[in-house]
Design an enzyme around this catalytic site. Sequence first.
Site, mmCIF file in Angstrom:
data_model
loop_
_atom_site.group_PDB
_atom_site.id
_atom_site.type_symbol
_atom_site.label_atom_id
_atom_site.label_comp_id
_atom_site.label_asym_id
_atom_site.label_seq_id
_atom_site.Cartn_x
_atom_site.Cartn_y
_atom_site.Cartn_z
ATOM 1 N N CYS A 2 -2.495 -0.959 -5.903
ATOM 2 C CA CYS A 2 -2.450 -1.161 -7.345
ATOM 3 C C CYS A 2 -1.174 -1.916 -7.693
ATOM 4 O O CYS A 2 -0.314 -2.152 -6.836
ATOM 5 C CB CYS A 2 -2.497 0.180 -8.085
ATOM 6 S SG CYS A 2 -3.978 1.166 -7.728
ATOM 7 N N ARG A 52 -5.150 -1.218 -11.705
ATOM 8 C CA ARG A 52 -5.803 -0.362 -10.731
ATOM 9 C C ARG A 52 -6.792 -1.097 -9.839
ATOM 10 O O ARG A 52 -7.611 -1.888 -10.302
ATOM 11 C CB ARG A 52 -6.547 0.782 -11.430
ATOM 12 C CG ARG A 52 -7.095 1.795 -10.421
ATOM 13 C CD ARG A 52 -7.868 2.903 -11.082
ATOM 14 N NE ARG A 52 -8.287 3.869 -10.071
ATOM 15 C CZ ARG A 52 -9.338 4.658 -10.182
ATOM 16 N NH1 ARG A 52 -10.072 4.617 -11.270
ATOM 17 N NH2 ARG A 52 -9.657 5.503 -9.217
ATOM 18 N N LEU A 53 -6.707 -0.811 -8.528
ATOM 19 C CA LEU A 53 -7.748 -1.136 -7.560
ATOM 20 C C LEU A 53 -8.312 0.202 -7.105
ATOM 21 O O LEU A 53 -7.601 1.017 -6.504
ATOM 22 C CB LEU A 53 -7.188 -1.904 -6.359
ATOM 23 C CG LEU A 53 -8.229 -2.245 -5.284
ATOM 24 C CD1 LEU A 53 -9.161 -3.345 -5.776
ATOM 25 C CD2 LEU A 53 -7.548 -2.684 -3.989
ATOM 26 N N GLY A 78 -1.012 2.994 -3.799
ATOM 27 C CA GLY A 78 -1.184 3.396 -2.408
ATOM 28 C C GLY A 78 -2.181 4.514 -2.264
ATOM 29 O O GLY A 78 -3.045 4.731 -3.132
ATOM 30 N N GLU A 79 -2.066 5.240 -1.157
ATOM 31 C CA GLU A 79 -2.996 6.315 -0.849
ATOM 32 C C GLU A 79 -2.237 7.526 -0.308
ATOM 33 O O GLU A 79 -1.343 7.372 0.539
ATOM 34 C CB GLU A 79 -4.019 5.872 0.207
ATOM 35 C CG GLU A 79 -4.772 4.593 -0.125
ATOM 36 C CD GLU A 79 -5.691 4.730 -1.309
ATOM 37 O OE1 GLU A 79 -6.141 5.864 -1.581
ATOM 38 O OE2 GLU A 79 -5.965 3.709 -1.981
#
Length: 733
Positions: A2, A52-53, A78-79
Amino acid sequence: MCGLAGIAAVGADTLTPGAGTILAGMSRAVGHRGPDAEQVYVDGPVGLGFRRLALVGPESGDQPLFSEDGKVVLIANGEVYNHRELATGSLAGVRTRTNSDCEVLAHLYARDGVRFLDGVVGMFAIALWDRMRNRLVLARDRFGIKPLYYTRVDGAVLFASEIKALFAHPGCRRELDWEGALADQSLTLSPYLTDEPVNTWFRGIDIVPAGSVVSIDLRNGEVDRHQYWSLPSFEGEADISDEQFVRTYRDLLTGAVRDAATADAELGLFLSGGIDSTAVAALAAAAGSPIHTFTVLSGGTLVTGDSEFGHRAASTLGMPNHQLVFDAKTVPTVDEWKRLLWLLETPLCGPEQYYKYELYRYAKQARPQLRGMLLGAGADEYNGGFSTVFNVGEDWAGFESGIRQMARNAALHKTPAVAPWWECGDSPLLEGALLGSHATGPLVDPYPAYVASRHRYLQQYNCWHDDRTAAGNGIEARVPFLDHRIIELLMRIPPRQRAGLLWDKKILREAVRDIVPGEIAARPKGAFIWGEGAGFTHRMIVRLLSQQDCALLEEALAAPGARQFLRPDAARAMLSRLRSERQPADVQSLLSLVNLGLLDKMTRQLPAVPLDAPQRAVLTAISIKDWDSEKPTIAERVRDHSRPSPDDVVAFSGNVLLVQARQFPSRLYLVVDGAFEYVVDASVDAAWFAFLQTVDGNRTLGELLDLCGHPYASVEEMLLASIDAGLLQGMPA
């Protein structure tokens, strides 16, 4: 993946008038990072912009995210791979509002303060506002996989995922740091070890260090830095066998790939055909993930074998493989190069970044729902991947000698007055003790200093460009090898076991031997676009710099900083020389200087944001069914020269010498730059052996074939490969 942007006022209760407009511009500057949604949040002294992605929880994951009491406001890029374990474990009982993997971060901070990342597994850049304490908190993952920059402007703190977003504020300093850039080891590639801070390339722009939390008190502007992770110290020895190390490594890597391959959107994989990306592909396939793979097909990857082994790996694993064709005419235009450079914001932008960017562009068109890409990046730095590259002797001992020399060079870099004593004679005349604290530890055991140096370079180069080339196409790059638990295991390997586990990445090869094709498990370390196929890459850069009357070079030389630090006539003469060389190896250095000049100019006259950049049609990819039968056609598509005609004179390149030893009459040796590089055995290829014996630099191809007594078809493959590699050249008579 993002995009983050924000403004925080220092010593004020509210943002200044006009801050909302500036924040909107900052958010737009990182819009390519998050094409799925945009949110802007303004409250009191803080404004947050979020692009946002959506890969996890696409229906319920918009940001900002909040703690239960609403006193912690957070945006993240990130994740968090272990968010479910955290939510049902240490955060059990905490009420969550979304399905976002990042929401746990707000709750962890509310409970643990700056130690909130100690138990988090993943890749992330975080900005949060602690409303109770009026503190701005910025943090990044342990390896700096996700970017985050900040600066001070007119009583405010600006922060963003990319530097260009900071420049969207009219008061932000826009000045390239020429002196710092020209002295940076990642740009000069001087053979010494360094773990100095990552260079942002611009004056006044700071980067949140990897593995750190930066807290800024918005009441008075005081800054506090908390480092929650750093490279292990290598102290202490693990009392486990090589076999146990391999098994544990396999388990950790399997888990890391499973984590990285988990998403609510389609993922792809960049497949080079080396052990790293193939291991990720094999583990992802074992987990049942249907993944399309993408491979660069160029003259260079044809010579190195990357394209071939990428195809073979995908075929064995049952994965679709798209080979993106980069032929000799595939060269970015002047405007395309500047757009790529502005996207990356680093003078280290080069052909590798161009190839990857185009791979992402193609992948996005071919698979419109694709949101993430698995990579094999990060394995070499910690697994012993460069042990066969930096060695100056045989096996691990030769590698240690090589990096010990680099450690000594680092100490000499800091004490240059005594350097001549190490430069005379066949070996140093003085003891390393003279270099004092700069070399004492590294000269005894250079490996920790070597890993620290690679750790720094990984952040400066690999993580930086892997993030940007993906982000520029609305895709998130995922790197399972950069799981801190894997690195912590590798750092526990005692010195006595390094040779058996880290020489040529043996621990990885052994860990995946049963699931990776044998020919790839044993395949030596190679270079993505350099190595044997470097000539193709170098010639592509020369064509890039030469087009439109050397427009990129001239534009770079006109930049204010370039006029101060570069010698225009020398740069022009260098490019002129390189245009006449078959192996223009120095061109990468010239490209770095051109990049600096272009960045200098673009920083002063901001280009359009990447979101608005026009794009030409994506390149063409081919699907190969049988490599062996299709190889001649494949090779013809990517060669950067015409086939020599029967009337062309064939000669050895100036740096190549043909040698035949009397005691071995059936062997020929090709000496390149004074080193014996190739052996041709008459019992293996009689036609090629006979042909080489006739090459004298005067005869035409037709005459050579008549003289050696073999038809063209019998030498065609080796002749073209030798021309590709710069060993031979065909010239009009």
